[in-house]
Design a protein around this motif. Sequence first.
Motif, PDB file in Angstrom:
ATOM      1  N   VAL A  75       2.900   9.778  16.487  1.00  0.00           N
ATOM      2  CA  VAL A  75       4.302  10.114  16.756  1.00  0.00           C
ATOM      3  C   VAL A  75       5.059  10.419  15.463  1.00  0.00           C
ATOM      4  CG1 VAL A  75       5.084   7.696  16.719  1.00  0.00           C
ATOM      5  CG2 VAL A  75       6.342   9.389  18.074  1.00  0.00           C
ATOM      6  N   LEU A  76       4.644   9.807  14.360  1.00  0.00           N
ATOM      7  CA  LEU A  76       5.220  10.066  13.051  1.00  0.00           C
ATOM      8  C   LEU A  76       4.087  10.401  12.080  1.00  0.00           C
ATOM      9  CD1 LEU A  76       7.834   7.156  12.786  1.00  0.00           C
ATOM     10  CD2 LEU A  76       8.318   9.569  13.246  1.00  0.00           C
ATOM     11  N   PRO A  77       4.379  11.126  11.012  1.00  0.00           N
ATOM     12  CA  PRO A  77       3.326  11.462  10.041  1.00  0.00           C
ATOM     13  C   PRO A  77       2.808  10.220   9.314  1.00  0.00           C
ATOM     14  CG  PRO A  77       5.247  12.905   9.806  1.00  0.00           C
ATOM     15  CD  PRO A  77       5.658  11.784  10.708  1.00  0.00           C
ATOM     16  N   GLY A  78       1.615  10.360   8.741  1.00  0.00           N
ATOM     17  CA  GLY A  78       1.070   9.324   7.857  1.00  0.00           C
ATOM     18  C   GLY A  78       0.764   8.013   8.535  1.00  0.00           C
ATOM     19  N   ALA A  79       0.280   8.062   9.792  1.00  0.00           N
ATOM     20  CA  ALA A  79      -0.002   6.825  10.514  1.00  0.00           C
ATOM     21  C   ALA A  79      -1.272   6.165   9.982  1.00  0.00           C
ATOM     22  CB  ALA A  79      -0.147   7.115  12.007  1.00  0.00           C
ATOM     23  N   ARG A  80      -1.228   4.854   9.875  1.00  0.00           N
ATOM     24  CA  ARG A  80      -2.428   4.079   9.546  1.00  0.00           C
ATOM     25  C   ARG A  80      -2.306   2.690  10.169  1.00  0.00           C
ATOM     26  NH1 ARG A  80       0.265   4.513   4.476  1.00  0.00           N
ATOM     27  NH2 ARG A  80       1.166   2.550   3.727  1.00  0.00           N
ATOM     28  N   ASP A  81      -3.452   2.085  10.453  1.00  0.00           N
ATOM     29  CA  ASP A  81      -3.511   0.735  11.009  1.00  0.00           C
ATOM     30  C   ASP A  81      -4.129  -0.181   9.968  1.00  0.00           C
ATOM     31  OD1 ASP A  81      -2.519   1.255  13.771  1.00  0.00           O
ATOM     32  OD2 ASP A  81      -4.257   2.587  13.812  1.00  0.00           O
ATOM     33  N   VAL A  82      -3.341  -1.147   9.528  1.00  0.00           N
ATOM     34  CA  VAL A  82      -3.733  -2.022   8.423  1.00  0.00           C
ATOM     35  C   VAL A  82      -4.255  -3.340   8.993  1.00  0.00           C
ATOM     36  CG1 VAL A  82      -2.939  -3.154   6.319  1.00  0.00           C
ATOM     37  CG2 VAL A  82      -1.928  -0.962   7.025  1.00  0.00           C
ATOM     38  N   GLN A  83      -5.492  -3.673   8.680  1.00  0.00           N
ATOM     39  CA  GLN A  83      -6.080  -4.923   9.145  1.00  0.00           C
ATOM     40  C   GLN A  83      -5.641  -6.070   8.239  1.00  0.00           C
ATOM     41  OE1 GLN A  83      -7.653  -4.948  12.092  1.00  0.00           O
ATOM     42  NE2 GLN A  83      -7.201  -2.741  12.093  1.00  0.00           N
ATOM     43  N   THR A  84      -5.062  -7.110   8.843  1.00  0.00           N
ATOM     44  CA  THR A  84      -4.553  -8.256   8.092  1.00  0.00           C
ATOM     45  C   THR A  84      -5.005  -9.550   8.774  1.00  0.00           C
ATOM     46  OG1 THR A  84      -2.488  -8.752   9.290  1.00  0.00           O
ATOM     47  CG2 THR A  84      -2.466  -6.836   7.802  1.00  0.00           C
ATOM     48  N   PRO A  85      -4.851 -10.701   8.119  1.00  0.00           N
ATOM     49  CA  PRO A  85      -5.178 -11.979   8.771  1.00  0.00           C
ATOM     50  C   PRO A  85      -4.325 -12.264  10.004  1.00  0.00           C
ATOM     51  CG  PRO A  85      -5.004 -12.254   6.393  1.00  0.00           C
ATOM     52  CD  PRO A  85      -4.494 -10.885   6.700  1.00  0.00           C
ATOM     53  N   TYR A  86      -3.242 -11.521  10.171  1.00  0.00           N
ATOM     54  CA  TYR A  86      -2.334 -11.730  11.296  1.00  0.00           C
ATOM     55  C   TYR A  86      -2.558 -10.731  12.415  1.00  0.00           C
ATOM     56  CZ  TYR A  86      -0.037 -14.196   7.476  1.00  0.00           C
ATOM     57  OH  TYR A  86       0.224 -15.027   6.415  1.00  0.00           O
ATOM     58  N   GLY A  87      -3.565  -9.894  12.288  1.00  0.00           N
ATOM     59  CA  GLY A  87      -3.797  -8.817  13.238  1.00  0.00           C
ATOM     60  C   GLY A  87      -3.508  -7.475  12.590  1.00  0.00           C
ATOM     61  N   SER A  88      -3.664  -6.432  13.360  1.00  0.00           N
ATOM     62  CA  SER A  88      -3.458  -5.075  12.847  1.00  0.00           C
ATOM     63  C   SER A  88      -1.964  -4.745  12.791  1.00  0.00           C
ATOM     64  CB  SER A  88      -4.175  -4.070  13.759  1.00  0.00           C
ATOM     65  OG  SER A  88      -3.974  -2.754  13.306  1.00  0.00           O
ATOM     66  N   VAL A  89      -1.553  -4.040  11.735  1.00  0.00           N
ATOM     67  CA  VAL A  89      -0.163  -3.619  11.558  1.00  0.00           C
ATOM     68  C   VAL A  89      -0.127  -2.098  11.495  1.00  0.00           C
ATOM     69  CG1 VAL A  89       1.841  -3.636  10.028  1.00  0.00           C
ATOM     70  CG2 VAL A  89       0.508  -5.737  10.359  1.00  0.00           C
ATOM     71  N   ARG A  90       0.724  -1.480  12.312  1.00  0.00           N
ATOM     72  CA  ARG A  90       0.875  -0.029  12.306  1.00  0.00           C
ATOM     73  C   ARG A  90       1.922   0.372  11.265  1.00  0.00           C
ATOM     74  NH1 ARG A  90       0.142   4.934  15.021  1.00  0.00           N
ATOM     75  NH2 ARG A  90      -1.958   4.068  15.282  1.00  0.00           N
ATOM     76  N   VAL A  91       1.529   1.279  10.353  1.00  0.00           N
ATOM     77  CA  VAL A  91       2.392   1.750   9.271  1.00  0.00           C
ATOM     78  C   VAL A  91       2.417   3.273   9.305  1.00  0.00           C
ATOM     79  CG1 VAL A  91       2.795   1.742   6.773  1.00  0.00           C
ATOM     80  CG2 VAL A  91       1.749  -0.257   7.867  1.00  0.00           C
ATOM     81  N   TYR A  92       3.580   3.858   9.000  1.00  0.00           N
ATOM     82  CA  TYR A  92       3.732   5.304   8.815  1.00  0.00           C
ATOM     83  C   TYR A  92       4.317   5.532   7.430  1.00  0.00           C
ATOM     84  CZ  TYR A  92       3.596   5.126  13.965  1.00  0.00           C
ATOM     85  OH  TYR A  92       3.248   4.875  15.272  1.00  0.00           O
ATOM     86  N   GLU A  93       3.782   6.518   6.714  1.00  0.00           N
ATOM     87  CA  GLU A  93       4.287   6.807   5.370  1.00  0.00           C
ATOM     88  C   GLU A  93       4.093   8.286   5.068  1.00  0.00           C
ATOM     89  OE1 GLU A  93       3.555   5.516   0.676  1.00  0.00           O
ATOM     90  OE2 GLU A  93       2.352   4.601   2.280  1.00  0.00           O
TER      91      GLU A  93
END
Length: 406
Positions: A75-93
Amino acid sequence: MAHWYSQTVDTVSASLTNHRSHYTLLAVAGVSLSVGFLLRALLSDQHPEGAVLHSPLATVRSAANSKAHPLPLDVLPGARDVQTPYGSVRVYEWGPEDGRKVLLVHGITTPCISLGGLAHALVDQRCRVMLFDLFGRGYSDCPPDLPQDERLFATQIFLALSSSPISWTGTGSGKFCLVGYSLGGGIAASFASFFPELLSALVLLAPAGLIRDSHISFSTRFLYSGGLPNRLLKFLSGRRLRAGPLSGPNPQHRKLHTSDVVAEEQPSTGNALAQELSRSYPHVTVPGAVSWQVNEHSGFVHAFVSSMRHGPILAQRQRASWERLGTHLSKQQNLSPEQRGSNGLSKEKVIVMCGETDPIIIQKELHEDVAAVLGDDVIFKSFSAGHEFPSTKYHDVAQIVSEILS
């Protein structure tokens, strides 16, 4: 003999009666204990350490027609899913790598797409922007064993920043502008109070964190005071959230209910249709994304409830962070302009914006309360709009942010 026999019978009878009473009490205690354990099992909402409530990411990835989705994966450019100890985090940049860096933090009920129009407008001003879905919203997972408070939110900000292919906080990377809307405004103020040296500017859009307790209705205060078992609270909150915004804008100075939080972050139907939050998918709107999120994200209700209970919303809970920020800004005033630039955030780089008809963040009270903790020098801007103005007046907001950065 007859007397002895009578005494013996009486003694045996009394003994049997005492034993019956004892067994009755034991039976009642056993039943009560069983009922207590049953109610605890039914009403408690304890999760094992490290548990994760997953977002609908996997389901949407496997869907046949994701382009017509209320919240497409790209939906927005630069999407990535970041794996963390708290679960996956969706980031756009996205945006020019050498542009002025701006991090945007959204509100309590919306995914970060609510600030998509503002992000696009900032990139038009040659900024490098980053957005992420708070835990339990959009495509970010939710850690249900942790309270959604300023500690967890600060951690998530650093997780998002550290996932970037360019440096946002390291030596030589410069600083970044932090923009927070509603709950995100409270998160931003708290983050700035702990890490002012990382910021080039702080922009607070209808920020939570200074809402006076007197404005919160008794029912809402009771629901989120911690008195109700979590499972029961989630059931009640989930039912209300799934009903959607039942009313339009409410008058100012009215006691606030949970329904107001749901309604006021979403624009009216006409304004929603006029939005351009995603330039790739013009059909995407805040109401559509929120409706999908409420019904499909397994962690959203928990995230909402936990944020209401523990998040930086009310003044009585968050005032210490604002005062800590105010102390830093006051110290900056005694430094030379060169020293201020190297020492972090200063008053001329803090701006607060609000809607003139916002029934949640009252303009007059916000001005008074911010001035009391941060000083009179903080810049204020207002819009002829309600609480939803960042998703409808994004070109105007972007222009102001660009000016303060330049």
